[in-house]
Structure formats: structure tokens, C-alpha cells
Design a protein around this motif. Structure first.
Motif, PDB file in Angstrom:
ATOM      1  N   VAL A 151       0.868  -1.177   0.000  1.00  0.00           N
ATOM      2  CA  VAL A 151       0.000   0.000   0.000  1.00  0.00           C
ATOM      3  C   VAL A 151       0.902   1.223   0.000  1.00  0.00           C
ATOM      4  CG1 VAL A 151      -1.815   1.246   1.214  1.00  0.00           C
ATOM      5  CG2 VAL A 151      -1.770  -1.256   1.267  1.00  0.00           C
ATOM      6  N   VAL A 152       0.826   1.998  -1.061  1.00  0.00           N
ATOM      7  CA  VAL A 152       1.657   3.195  -1.216  1.00  0.00           C
ATOM      8  C   VAL A 152       0.787   4.417  -0.947  1.00  0.00           C
ATOM      9  CG1 VAL A 152       3.028   4.571  -2.835  1.00  0.00           C
ATOM     10  CG2 VAL A 152       3.176   2.063  -2.876  1.00  0.00           C
ATOM     11  N   ILE A 153       1.247   5.242  -0.012  1.00  0.00           N
ATOM     12  CA  ILE A 153       0.512   6.436   0.382  1.00  0.00           C
ATOM     13  C   ILE A 153       1.381   7.663   0.127  1.00  0.00           C
ATOM     14  CG2 ILE A 153      -0.642   7.649   2.274  1.00  0.00           C
ATOM     15  CD1 ILE A 153      -0.907   4.836   3.629  1.00  0.00           C
ATOM     16  N   PRO A 154       1.064   8.458  -0.896  1.00  0.00           N
ATOM     17  CA  PRO A 154       1.777   9.718  -1.081  1.00  0.00           C
ATOM     18  C   PRO A 154       1.317  10.706   0.001  1.00  0.00           C
ATOM     19  CG  PRO A 154       0.066   9.486  -2.741  1.00  0.00           C
ATOM     20  CD  PRO A 154       0.061   8.223  -1.926  1.00  0.00           C
ATOM     21  N   HIS A 155       2.253  11.502   0.497  1.00  0.00           N
ATOM     22  CA  HIS A 155       1.917  12.347   1.644  1.00  0.00           C
ATOM     23  C   HIS A 155       2.651  13.681   1.580  1.00  0.00           C
ATOM     24  CE1 HIS A 155       0.783  13.314   5.755  1.00  0.00           C
ATOM     25  NE2 HIS A 155       2.030  13.683   5.956  1.00  0.00           N
ATOM     26  N   TRP A 156       1.959  14.733   2.012  1.00  0.00           N
ATOM     27  CA  TRP A 156       2.590  16.039   2.171  1.00  0.00           C
ATOM     28  C   TRP A 156       1.798  16.882   3.159  1.00  0.00           C
ATOM     29  CZ3 TRP A 156       1.281  21.189   0.630  1.00  0.00           C
ATOM     30  CH2 TRP A 156       2.309  22.113   0.827  1.00  0.00           C
ATOM     31  N   ASN A 157       2.430  17.205   4.274  1.00  0.00           N
ATOM     32  CA  ASN A 157       1.909  18.147   5.266  1.00  0.00           C
ATOM     33  C   ASN A 157       0.443  17.920   5.643  1.00  0.00           C
ATOM     34  OD1 ASN A 157       4.270  19.525   5.835  1.00  0.00           O
ATOM     35  ND2 ASN A 157       3.923  21.084   4.285  1.00  0.00           N
ATOM     36  N   ALA A 158       0.117  16.703   5.994  1.00  0.00           N
ATOM     37  CA  ALA A 158      -1.246  16.400   6.433  1.00  0.00           C
ATOM     38  C   ALA A 158      -1.189  15.438   7.618  1.00  0.00           C
ATOM     39  CB  ALA A 158      -2.058  15.817   5.286  1.00  0.00           C
ATOM     40  N   VAL A 159      -0.368  15.786   8.600  1.00  0.00           N
ATOM     41  CA  VAL A 159      -0.150  14.919   9.759  1.00  0.00           C
ATOM     42  C   VAL A 159      -1.461  14.564  10.461  1.00  0.00           C
ATOM     43  CG1 VAL A 159       0.296  16.777  11.433  1.00  0.00           C
ATOM     44  CG2 VAL A 159       1.364  14.532  11.751  1.00  0.00           C
ATOM     45  N   GLN A 160      -2.449  15.443  10.401  1.00  0.00           N
ATOM     46  CA  GLN A 160      -3.711  15.201  11.095  1.00  0.00           C
ATOM     47  C   GLN A 160      -4.456  13.983  10.556  1.00  0.00           C
ATOM     48  OE1 GLN A 160      -3.094  17.718   8.986  1.00  0.00           O
ATOM     49  NE2 GLN A 160      -4.895  18.172   7.723  1.00  0.00           N
ATOM     50  N   PHE A 161      -4.190  13.579   9.327  1.00  0.00           N
ATOM     51  CA  PHE A 161      -4.880  12.430   8.742  1.00  0.00           C
ATOM     52  C   PHE A 161      -4.189  11.094   9.024  1.00  0.00           C
ATOM     53  CE2 PHE A 161      -6.065  15.741   5.448  1.00  0.00           C
ATOM     54  CZ  PHE A 161      -7.336  15.930   5.938  1.00  0.00           C
ATOM     55  N   LEU A 162      -2.923  11.124   9.348  1.00  0.00           N
ATOM     56  CA  LEU A 162      -2.142   9.884   9.436  1.00  0.00           C
ATOM     57  C   LEU A 162      -2.638   8.894  10.489  1.00  0.00           C
ATOM     58  CD1 LEU A 162       1.467  11.197   8.787  1.00  0.00           C
ATOM     59  CD2 LEU A 162      -0.026   9.915   7.240  1.00  0.00           C
ATOM     60  N   PRO A 163      -2.955   9.295  11.714  1.00  0.00           N
ATOM     61  CA  PRO A 163      -3.401   8.289  12.681  1.00  0.00           C
ATOM     62  C   PRO A 163      -4.621   7.493  12.225  1.00  0.00           C
ATOM     63  CG  PRO A 163      -2.754  10.276  13.829  1.00  0.00           C
ATOM     64  CD  PRO A 163      -2.768  10.610  12.347  1.00  0.00           C
ATOM     65  N   THR A 164      -5.623   8.162  11.693  1.00  0.00           N
ATOM     66  CA  THR A 164      -6.819   7.445  11.233  1.00  0.00           C
ATOM     67  C   THR A 164      -6.465   6.476  10.114  1.00  0.00           C
ATOM     68  OG1 THR A 164      -8.237   9.287  11.867  1.00  0.00           O
ATOM     69  CG2 THR A 164      -9.122   7.729  10.239  1.00  0.00           C
ATOM     70  N   CYS A 165      -5.704   6.942   9.148  1.00  0.00           N
ATOM     71  CA  CYS A 165      -5.328   6.116   8.000  1.00  0.00           C
ATOM     72  C   CYS A 165      -4.493   4.915   8.431  1.00  0.00           C
ATOM     73  CB  CYS A 165      -4.565   6.975   6.995  1.00  0.00           C
ATOM     74  SG  CYS A 165      -4.066   6.102   5.508  1.00  0.00           S
ATOM     75  N   LEU A 166      -3.455   5.163   9.204  1.00  0.00           N
ATOM     76  CA  LEU A 166      -2.531   4.080   9.573  1.00  0.00           C
ATOM     77  C   LEU A 166      -3.127   3.128  10.599  1.00  0.00           C
ATOM     78  CD1 LEU A 166       0.804   6.076   9.557  1.00  0.00           C
ATOM     79  CD2 LEU A 166      -0.097   4.527   7.800  1.00  0.00           C
ATOM     80  N   ASP A 167      -3.921   3.634  11.526  1.00  0.00           N
ATOM     81  CA  ASP A 167      -4.587   2.738  12.480  1.00  0.00           C
ATOM     82  C   ASP A 167      -5.509   1.768  11.750  1.00  0.00           C
ATOM     83  OD1 ASP A 167      -3.254   3.990  14.565  1.00  0.00           O
ATOM     84  OD2 ASP A 167      -4.992   5.184  15.193  1.00  0.00           O
ATOM     85  N   ALA A 168      -6.220   2.263  10.732  1.00  0.00           N
ATOM     86  CA  ALA A 168      -7.101   1.387   9.950  1.00  0.00           C
ATOM     87  C   ALA A 168      -6.303   0.345   9.185  1.00  0.00           C
ATOM     88  CB  ALA A 168      -7.952   2.224   8.995  1.00  0.00           C
ATOM     89  N   LEU A 169      -5.165   0.719   8.647  1.00  0.00           N
ATOM     90  CA  LEU A 169      -4.341  -0.255   7.910  1.00  0.00           C
ATOM     91  C   LEU A 169      -3.742  -1.296   8.845  1.00  0.00           C
ATOM     92  CD1 LEU A 169      -2.634   2.077   5.305  1.00  0.00           C
ATOM     93  CD2 LEU A 169      -4.405   0.344   4.891  1.00  0.00           C
ATOM     94  N   GLN A 170      -3.462  -0.902  10.066  1.00  0.00           N
ATOM     95  CA  GLN A 170      -2.911  -1.858  11.038  1.00  0.00           C
ATOM     96  C   GLN A 170      -3.948  -2.914  11.427  1.00  0.00           C
ATOM     97  OE1 GLN A 170      -1.392  -0.063  14.658  1.00  0.00           O
ATOM     98  NE2 GLN A 170       0.305  -1.506  14.643  1.00  0.00           N
ATOM     99  N   LYS A 171      -5.231  -2.615  11.241  1.00  0.00           N
ATOM    100  CA  LYS A 171      -6.314  -3.530  11.616  1.00  0.00           C
ATOM    101  C   LYS A 171      -6.781  -4.418  10.464  1.00  0.00           C
ATOM    102  CE  LYS A 171      -7.926  -0.295  15.094  1.00  0.00           C
ATOM    103  NZ  LYS A 171      -8.914   0.729  15.393  1.00  0.00           N
ATOM    104  N   GLN A 172      -6.051  -4.448   9.371  1.00  0.00           N
ATOM    105  CA  GLN A 172      -6.463  -5.258   8.223  1.00  0.00           C
ATOM    106  C   GLN A 172      -6.479  -6.739   8.576  1.00  0.00           C
ATOM    107  OE1 GLN A 172      -7.599  -3.977   5.087  1.00  0.00           O
ATOM    108  NE2 GLN A 172      -7.693  -2.312   6.580  1.00  0.00           N
ATOM    109  N   THR A 173      -7.462  -7.446   8.061  1.00  0.00           N
ATOM    110  CA  THR A 173      -7.551  -8.883   8.303  1.00  0.00           C
ATOM    111  C   THR A 173      -6.619  -9.673   7.397  1.00  0.00           C
ATOM    112  OG1 THR A 173      -9.405  -9.091   6.748  1.00  0.00           O
ATOM    113  CG2 THR A 173      -9.942  -8.718   9.082  1.00  0.00           C
ATOM    114  N   TYR A 174      -6.251  -9.103   6.272  1.00  0.00           N
ATOM    115  CA  TYR A 174      -5.295  -9.761   5.375  1.00  0.00           C
ATOM    116  C   TYR A 174      -3.924  -9.710   6.040  1.00  0.00           C
ATOM    117  CZ  TYR A 174      -2.969 -11.243   1.130  1.00  0.00           C
ATOM    118  OH  TYR A 174      -2.221 -11.947   0.211  1.00  0.00           O
ATOM    119  N   PRO A 175      -3.231 -10.848   6.130  1.00  0.00           N
ATOM    120  CA  PRO A 175      -2.020 -10.905   6.964  1.00  0.00           C
ATOM    121  C   PRO A 175      -0.743 -10.362   6.343  1.00  0.00           C
ATOM    122  CG  PRO A 175      -2.458 -13.049   6.013  1.00  0.00           C
ATOM    123  CD  PRO A 175      -3.614 -12.151   5.607  1.00  0.00           C
TER     124      PRO A 175
END
Length: 99
Positions: free
Chosen positions: A4-28
Motif C-alpha cells: 500500500v503506497v501512500i503519497p503524503h505532504w503536510n497532512a499529519v492530522q490524517f495519518l493516525p486514522t489512515c494508519l490505524d485502519a491499515l494496522q487492523k487489516q484482516t489480510y495478513p
């Protein structure tokens, strides 16, 4: 593996929601790559501190969306690659459905 490739620039406020959701993926077998376009808002520090499992690519300047996507896809190790915006919250079954 799904990369999963995530391009990013100066949007730190979005990262916790995005990354927490990816950490909870059922695919191993998911690799998460954030390509940072030289952010100055503390994004890099947050990723290193709170998400050490994320591969962080730090670009020396802002190469834009396409440049960040290309850098991330070149670094990806997965058989499949998905591009994801940094302001998304993926359902826990998202990666499994994609694969």
C-alpha cells in the motif's frame, strides 16, 4: 503481499486514522509505504515514533502526487500494489477484498 503506497505532504492530522485502519487489516501480508514529499509539519516524526512498521520514504523535495507514487511503487515488494490517499480509513476487510 499487498504493498500500500501512500503519497503524503503536510497532512499529519490524517495519518493516525489512515494508519490505524491499515494496522487492523484482516489480510495478513500488507506492506505500508508512506512517501513523504518533504513535509514540515511533524509527519515524519509521528510515523517513526508511532508507526515503526511503516516504511517511510523521505523525498528531499515535493515531487507531487505522481512523483511520490512512483517512488513508492519502485520501493514496493508486493505482488500487488494499491495507491491510497492519506485521508482514507480502510475497512478492516479492504486489503483482503483487494487481493
Amino acid at each position: 503481499m499487498l504493498s500500500v503506497v501512500i503519497p503524503h505532504w503536510n497532512a499529519v492530522q490524517f495519518l493516525p486514522t489512515c494508519l490505524d485502519a491499515l494496522q487492523k487489516q484482516t489480510y495478513p501480508n500488507v506492506e505500508v509505504i508512506i512517501v513523504d514529499n518533504a513535509s514540515s509539519d511533524g509527519s515524519q516524526e509521528l510515523i517513526r515514533r508511532d508507526y515503526p512498521w511503516v516504511k517511510l520514504i523521505q523525498l528531499e523535495k515535493n515531487f507531487g502526487f505522481t512523483g511520490a507514487c512512483n517512488a513508492g511503487m519502485q520501493a514496493a515488494r508486493g505482488e500487488y500494489v494499491a495507491l491510497l490517499n492519506n485521508d482514507t480509513e480502510a475497512d478492516p476487510g479492504w486489503a483482503a477484498a483487494v487481493v
